[in-house]
Design an enzyme around this catalytic site. Structure first.
Site, PDB file in Angstrom:
ATOM      1  N   TRP A   1       3.046   7.879  -2.314  1.00 47.39           N
ATOM      2  CA  TRP A   1       4.486   8.057  -2.578  1.00 47.39           C
ATOM      3  C   TRP A   1       4.671   8.963  -3.796  1.00 47.39           C
ATOM      4  CZ3 TRP A   1       7.762   7.168  -6.654  1.00 47.39           C
ATOM      5  CH2 TRP A   1       9.134   7.121  -6.380  1.00 47.39           C
TER       6      TRP A   1
ATOM      7  N   ARG B   1       0.308   8.630 -10.382  1.00 41.45           N
ATOM      8  CA  ARG B   1       0.133   7.421  -9.573  1.00 41.45           C
ATOM      9  C   ARG B   1       0.878   6.227 -10.187  1.00 41.45           C
ATOM     10  NH1 ARG B   1      -3.583   7.123  -5.795  1.00 41.45           N
ATOM     11  NH2 ARG B   1      -3.930   4.927  -6.212  1.00 41.45           N
TER      12      ARG B   1
ATOM     13  N   ASN C   1     -10.288  -3.108  -6.915  1.00 43.59           N
ATOM     14  CA  ASN C   1      -9.450  -2.223  -7.732  1.00 43.59           C
ATOM     15  C   ASN C   1     -10.006  -2.014  -9.150  1.00 43.59           C
ATOM     16  OD1 ASN C   1      -6.247  -3.274  -6.302  1.00 43.59           O
ATOM     17  ND2 ASN C   1      -7.568  -1.567  -5.750  1.00 43.59           N
TER      18      ASN C   1
ATOM     19  N   ASP D   1       0.823  -1.202   0.000  1.00 49.93           N
ATOM     20  CA  ASP D   1       0.000   0.000   0.000  1.00 49.93           C
ATOM     21  C   ASP D   1       0.862   1.260   0.000  1.00 49.93           C
ATOM     22  OD1 ASP D   1      -2.349   1.369  -0.009  1.00 49.93           O
ATOM     23  OD2 ASP D   1      -2.826   1.043   2.095  1.00 49.93           O
TER      24      ASP D   1
ATOM     25  N   GLU E   1       1.030 -13.562  12.078  1.00 48.56           N
ATOM     26  CA  GLU E   1       1.485 -12.368  12.783  1.00 48.56           C
ATOM     27  C   GLU E   1       1.363 -11.203  11.807  1.00 48.56           C
ATOM     28  OE1 GLU E   1       2.542 -12.071  15.915  1.00 48.56           O
ATOM     29  OE2 GLU E   1       2.237 -14.207  16.283  1.00 48.56           O
TER      30      GLU E   1
HETATM   31  C1  FPP Z   1      -1.679   0.046  -3.602  1.00 43.48           C
HETATM   32  O1  FPP Z   1      -1.253   1.373  -3.587  1.00 43.48           O
HETATM   33  C2  FPP Z   1      -1.058  -0.688  -4.701  1.00 43.48           C
HETATM   34  C3  FPP Z   1      -1.728  -1.294  -5.702  1.00 43.48           C
HETATM   35  C4  FPP Z   1      -3.189  -1.308  -5.809  1.00 43.48           C
HETATM   36  C5  FPP Z   1      -1.013  -1.957  -6.798  1.00 43.48           C
HETATM   37  C6  FPP Z   1       0.206  -2.734  -6.455  1.00 43.48           C
HETATM   38  C7  FPP Z   1       0.897  -3.024  -7.690  1.00 43.48           C
HETATM   39  C8  FPP Z   1       2.233  -2.976  -7.902  1.00 43.48           C
HETATM   40  C9  FPP Z   1       3.229  -2.726  -6.865  1.00 43.48           C
HETATM   41  C10 FPP Z   1       2.663  -3.165  -9.303  1.00 43.48           C
HETATM   42  C11 FPP Z   1       3.513  -4.308  -9.627  1.00 43.48           C
HETATM   43  C12 FPP Z   1       3.083  -5.601  -9.115  1.00 43.48           C
HETATM   44  C13 FPP Z   1       3.661  -6.756  -9.504  1.00 43.48           C
HETATM   45  C14 FPP Z   1       3.267  -8.016  -8.890  1.00 43.48           C
HETATM   46  C15 FPP Z   1       4.681  -6.790 -10.535  1.00 43.48           C
HETATM   47  P1  FPP Z   1      -2.323   2.538  -3.777  1.00 43.48           P
HETATM   48  O2  FPP Z   1      -2.394   2.860  -5.231  1.00 43.48           O
HETATM   49  O3  FPP Z   1      -3.623   2.098  -3.183  1.00 43.48           O
HETATM   50  O4  FPP Z   1      -1.666   3.680  -2.969  1.00 43.48           O
HETATM   51  P2  FPP Z   1      -2.409   4.812  -2.151  1.00 43.48           P
HETATM   52  O5  FPP Z   1      -3.193   4.137  -1.056  1.00 43.48           O
HETATM   53  O6  FPP Z   1      -1.290   5.646  -1.620  1.00 43.48           O
HETATM   54  O7  FPP Z   1      -3.288   5.549  -3.119  1.00 43.48           O
END
Ligand code: FPP
Length: 243
Positions: free
Chosen positions: A25, A33, A68, A20, A207
């Site tokens: 970031w 994003r 998502n 998350d 955990e």
């Molecule tokens: C959550 O951050 C992250 C995601 C929904 C996507 C995760 C995907 C990756 C790291 C891409 C690559 C993955 C693989 C397996 C190669 P968010 O967008 O919800 O962040 P926020 O809460 O700060 O908005």
């Protein structure tokens, strides 16, 4: 940086991660994003490498939840493209570290090119037994449990299963990946204290390690700290301490 994984007494067999904070970031840096997700993909790579080094056998990452799909189409498209790109990038590493790739979730809901690309790596790494990398994609735990209940109900109805055989093990056996042991450690980044419909059944005795770090900042050193914290925990599974 001290990341002496060999110095750790207990290594969890299976670690699950809720990645998350990619969006935050990126936002803090004035980036889009998707730039956050790209940097997050580098963290996945770093964690995979560190986990192999530490001797963790299974890593499950929550890359895309059923919820998502509600994100803007451009972000979904960017994430799917990033997934394909990341697989191209990681493939050699999977072979070098003998890591098998598996996917859990509603595979058929993913765009065809993504399914084809995933299947290629799943097939090419299927023979590895040292480590397993599981990507949860279009995954939702309640749907997974409901599907298991439906499959069991069908079997009872047809006489293939007896009602008295419906127990915890039977539910586990009807989840997406019944052969994978339950995670012993669940890591969530960016400080959120939620499970977000991730592995609700499988995380019953895990955990939890929550860190304020955003996922793109979570690398080998942070993974080591999570394993260190796991080492400090006293796991009793509802029993009493034998010390
Ligand atoms: C959550 O951050 C992250 C995601 C929904 C996507 C995760 C995907 C990756 C790291 C891409 C690559 C993955 C693989 C397996 C190669 P968010 O967008 O919800 O962040 P926020 O809460 O700060 O908005």
């Amino acid at each position: 940086m001290d990341t002496n994984f060999q110095g750790l007494e207990k290594i969890p067999k299976h670690v699950a991660l809720i990645m998350d904070g990619n969006g935050r970031w990126a936002q803090e840096r004035g980036l889009s994003r998707i730039e956050g997700h790209k940097e997050g993909a580098q963290s996945v790579r770093a964690v995979l490498r560190a986990a192999a080094q530490a001797g963790v056998e299974y890593i499950t990452v929550y890359a895309f939840s059923t919820e998502n799909w509600k994100r803007p189409p451009a972000e979904i498209d960017g994430l799917m493209k990033l997934l394909v790109h990341s697989l191209n990038e990681y493939e050699q590493e999977l072979h070098d570290n003998h890591i098998r790739l598996l996917v859990m979730g509603q595979f058929e809901r993913l765009p065809l090119p993504v399914r084809i690309r995933l299947q290629k790596t799943i097939d090419a790494t299927a023979h590895y037994t040292d480590h397993t990398f599981i990507i949860a994609l279009s995954y939702g735990s309640r749907t997974e449990i409901a599907d298991a209940a439906k499959a069991i109900a069908e079997k009872v109805k047809s006489g293939e299963m007896k009602l008295k055989e419906v127990n915890e093990q039977a539910i586990s056996n009807h989840l997406y990946l019944p052969e994978i042991p339950d995670p012993e450690l669940m890591i969530r980044t960016s400080g959120e204290l939620r499970l977000s419909n991730f592995l609700l059944w499988q995380l019953s005795y895990a955990e939890f390690y929550i860190t304020e770090d955003y996922w793109p900042d979570f690398r080998e050193e942070q993974f080591f700290h999570a394993l260190e914290a796991f080492n400090g925990r006293d796991r009793r599974y509802g029993g009493v301490n034998k010390k």
